[in-house]
Scaffold this motif. Structure first.
Motif, mmCIF file in Angstrom:
data_model
loop_
_atom_site.group_PDB
_atom_site.id
_atom_site.type_symbol
_atom_site.label_atom_id
_atom_site.label_comp_id
_atom_site.label_asym_id
_atom_site.label_seq_id
_atom_site.Cartn_x
_atom_site.Cartn_y
_atom_site.Cartn_z
ATOM 1 N N GLY A 234 0.799 -1.283 -0.015
ATOM 2 C CA GLY A 234 0.111 -0.008 -0.037
ATOM 3 C C GLY A 234 0.942 1.393 -0.206
ATOM 4 N N LYS A 235 2.245 1.028 -0.188
ATOM 5 C CA LYS A 235 3.122 2.300 0.070
ATOM 6 C C LYS A 235 3.244 2.809 -1.461
ATOM 7 C CE LYS A 235 3.447 2.807 4.417
ATOM 8 N NZ LYS A 235 2.649 3.828 4.994
ATOM 9 N N GLY A 236 2.708 2.062 -2.541
ATOM 10 C CA GLY A 236 2.972 2.523 -3.984
ATOM 11 C C GLY A 236 1.963 3.539 -4.286
ATOM 12 N N GLU A 237 1.636 3.674 -5.621
ATOM 13 C CA GLU A 237 0.916 4.833 -6.240
ATOM 14 C C GLU A 237 -0.472 4.655 -5.759
ATOM 15 O OE1 GLU A 237 1.869 5.488 -10.331
ATOM 16 O OE2 GLU A 237 3.609 6.499 -9.458
ATOM 17 N N GLY A 243 -9.882 2.250 -6.046
ATOM 18 C CA GLY A 243 -9.010 1.072 -6.024
ATOM 19 C C GLY A 243 -7.927 1.239 -5.045
ATOM 20 N N PRO A 244 -7.260 0.113 -4.524
ATOM 21 C CA PRO A 244 -6.209 0.063 -3.558
ATOM 22 C C PRO A 244 -5.004 0.760 -3.992
ATOM 23 C CG PRO A 244 -6.634 -2.068 -4.289
ATOM 24 C CD PRO A 244 -7.380 -1.346 -5.134
ATOM 25 N N ALA A 245 -4.176 1.370 -3.205
ATOM 26 C CA ALA A 245 -2.824 1.773 -3.716
ATOM 27 C C ALA A 245 -2.062 0.524 -4.077
ATOM 28 C CB ALA A 245 -2.121 2.457 -2.541
ATOM 29 N N GLY A 246 -0.976 0.602 -4.990
ATOM 30 C CA GLY A 246 -0.049 -0.373 -5.031
ATOM 31 C C GLY A 246 0.994 -0.538 -4.210
ATOM 32 N N ASP A 247 1.882 -1.340 -4.214
ATOM 33 C CA ASP A 247 2.904 -1.621 -3.141
ATOM 34 C C ASP A 247 4.190 -0.959 -3.499
ATOM 35 O OD1 ASP A 247 1.036 -3.131 -2.207
ATOM 36 O OD2 ASP A 247 1.812 -4.946 -3.263
ATOM 37 N N LEU A 248 4.940 -0.783 -2.650
ATOM 38 C CA LEU A 248 6.388 -0.152 -2.782
ATOM 39 C C LEU A 248 7.239 -1.367 -2.523
ATOM 40 C CD1 LEU A 248 8.596 2.039 -3.196
ATOM 41 C CD2 LEU A 248 8.226 2.678 -0.703
ATOM 42 N N PHE A 249 8.345 -1.376 -3.648
ATOM 43 C CA PHE A 249 9.360 -2.544 -3.438
ATOM 44 C C PHE A 249 10.573 -1.874 -3.120
ATOM 45 C CE2 PHE A 249 6.183 -4.788 -5.594
ATOM 46 C CZ PHE A 249 5.820 -5.950 -5.191
ATOM 47 N N VAL A 250 11.278 -2.224 -2.253
ATOM 48 C CA VAL A 250 12.566 -1.558 -1.809
ATOM 49 C C VAL A 250 13.624 -2.869 -2.073
ATOM 50 C CG1 VAL A 250 13.966 -0.980 -0.124
ATOM 51 C CG2 VAL A 250 11.645 0.037 -0.100
#
Ligand SMILES: [Zn+2]
Ligand SMILES: [Zn+2]
Length: 363
Positions: A234-237, A243-250
Motif C-alpha cells: 500500500g505504499k505505492g501509487e 481502487g487500492p494503492a499499489g505496493d512499494l518494493f525496496v
C-alpha cells in the motif's frame, strides 16, 4: 523476441499519439467481437489491442512501459499477456467508434468504471555489508503519484466537492432503448465515474492526483542480501476509482565485503593455516562479521580447501529463525621465505617423509 505493445498496434516505438489512436481505431474495428462472433483468435487480438492502447495512449503509463517493459513498474513483467487490469479508452470508447458500422449498436456491455489498483513502485537502497547484517534505518526518496494535497484527491477545488452526475444520476452508465436493442454505455458526461467536478482543483487540474517525491524512512531488517526485495504493502501509487494503492518494493544493494562471502544465510571466510598447523592440528582464531573472534579447531591432517562450520555466526535469517553459520575455508599457506633453520628442518622432514601425494596418478 516477445511481442511488445507497439507490435500489438503495429506502430513504431516513436509513434505519435495520433498514429497510436489511428492504429487502435482500425484494429479495434477489425477485431471487435460483434464482427467476429465466436472467433477466439479475434477475441484475443481485440484484448491485446485494447491493452496496448490503454498503456500507450497514456503518457505516464507509456513512459513507464518504455522504461520497465510494463506499465506497473515491475521489470520484466512486459509482454502482451500481462493483465493490466481494466481498460481506459482515454477520451472515446469503443461503442462510439463502432456506431458508424453497426448502426448505433454498442459492442459489449458497458459498465461503470471499475476501481483500478495503483501502480507498484520500486526504490533502491544502498547498504554497507555491516549494515546488511545489523539492520539499518534508511531514508528513501520515492517519486510517485499520490493523492493531490490541495483537494485531498477529490479533484474538486478546495471548498467544493464533486457532485452526482446529473446525466446518469450517479450510475456511471446510460441506458437507452433504440429499436430492438437496449443500449447501455458508459455515461459520456462523467465517463463512468458517477460524479462530475464543477470546479476542478487548480493544483491537479481535476485529476485528484499529483506527482511527488515522498521521503520514506525504512527499517531494513538484519540479514538482507544484495537484491533482496522488501514489499511495503500500500505504499505505492494511489489507485483509481477507489481502487487500492499499489505496493512499494525496496531493493537492497549491499556493498560486498572484503572478507566474507555470502552463501544464503551462511558466510564464508578464507582462513590461512600453515603446513604444520594443517598437518599437526591446531586451534586458530577466526574473526566473525560482528567484530568478535571465535576459536576454531583445525583437525590434524587437514587438506587445503577444507571447510569447517562455525554454527550460528553467519547472517541473520530474515524469517527470524536465528543466524546461519560461519564457514571457514582453510587455505594451506606456504612460506615464501625460509630462514636457514627452517630450511634445514624442512629438508630433514623431506628425508623422513614416506608419503607420495602423486601415487594415485599412476595407479
Ligand atoms: Zn454520468
Ligand atoms: Zn487537486
Amino acid at each position: 523476441m516477445a511481442k511488445t505493445l507497439y507490435d500489438s498496434l503495429g506502430v513504431a516505438k516513436n509513434a505519435s499519439q495520433d498514429e497510436i489512436k489511428k492504429a487502435y481505431r482500425k484494429l479495434a474495428r477489425e477485431y471487435h467481437p460483434d464482427k467476429n462472433a465466436g472467433d477466439k483468435e479475434a477475441e484475443e487480438r481485440f484484448k491485446e489491442v485494447q491493452t496496448a492502447y490503454d498503456v500507450l495512449s497514456d503518457a505516464e503509463k507509456r513512459k513507464q512501459y518504455d522504461r520497465f517493459g510494463s506499465q506497473n513498474g515491475r521489470p520484466g513483467a512486459g509482454g502482451p499477456n500481462v493483465d493490466f487490469g481494466n481498460f481506459d479508452f482515454g477520451g472515446f470508447d469503443v461503442s462510439d467508434l463502432l456506431g458508424g458500422i453497426f448502426g448505433g449498436r454498442a459492442g459489449g456491455a458497458a459498465t461503470r468504471r471499475q476501481p483500478v489498483r495503483g501502480n507498484d513502485v520500486e526504490a533502491v537502497v544502498h547498504l554497507s555489508f555491516e549494515d546488511s547484517l545489523r539492520g539499518a534505518e534508511a531514508k528513501v526518496p520515492v517519486e510517485l503519484t499520490v493523492a493531490c494535497r490541495e483537494c485531498g484527491g477529490t479533484g474538486a477545488q478546495p471548498g467544493t466537492a464533486p457532485v452526482i452526475c446529473p446525466e446518469c444520476n450517479g450510475r456511471g452508465v446510460k441506458s437507452e432503448s433504440q429499436g430492438l436493442f437496449a443500449l447501455s454505455q458508459p455515461c459520456p458526461r462523467c465517463r463512468g465515474n458517477g460524479t462530475v467536478i464543477e470546479k476542478p482543483c487548480p493544483n491537479c487540474r481535476g485529476t485528484g492526483r499529483e506527482r511527488r517525491i515522498k521521503n520514506y524512512t525504512l527499517k531494513i531488517p538484519a540479514g538482507v542480501k544484495d537484491g533482496t526485495r522488501i514489499r511495503l504493502k500500500g505504499k505505492g501509487e494511489i489507485g483509481e476509482g477507489g481502487g487500492p494503492a499499489g505496493d512499494l518494493f525496496v531493493v537492497t544493494r549491499v556493498e560486498p565485503s572484503k572478507r566474507f562471502e555470502r552463501r544464503g544465510a551462511d558466510l564464508v571466510i578464507e582462513v590461512p593455516v600453515t603446513y604444520t598447523e594443517a598437518a599437526l592440528g591446531a586451534t586458530v582464531e577466526v574473526p566473525t562479521p560482528y567484530g568478535e573472534r571465535v576459536s576454531l579447531k583445525v583437525p590434524a591432517g587437514t587438506q587445503d580447501g577444507r571447510q569447517l562450520r562455525i554454527r550460528g555466526h553467519g547472517a541473520p535469517k530474515l524469517d527470524g529463525s536465528g543466524k546461519g553459520d560461519l564457514i571457514a575455508r582453510l587455505r594451506v599457506s606456504v612460506p615464501k621465505k625460509l630462514s636457514k633453520k627452517e630450511r634445514e628442518a624442512l629438508e630433514e622432514l623431506q628425508k623422513l617423509s614416506h608419503d607420495d601425494p602423486r601415487e594415485a596418478l599412476f595407479s
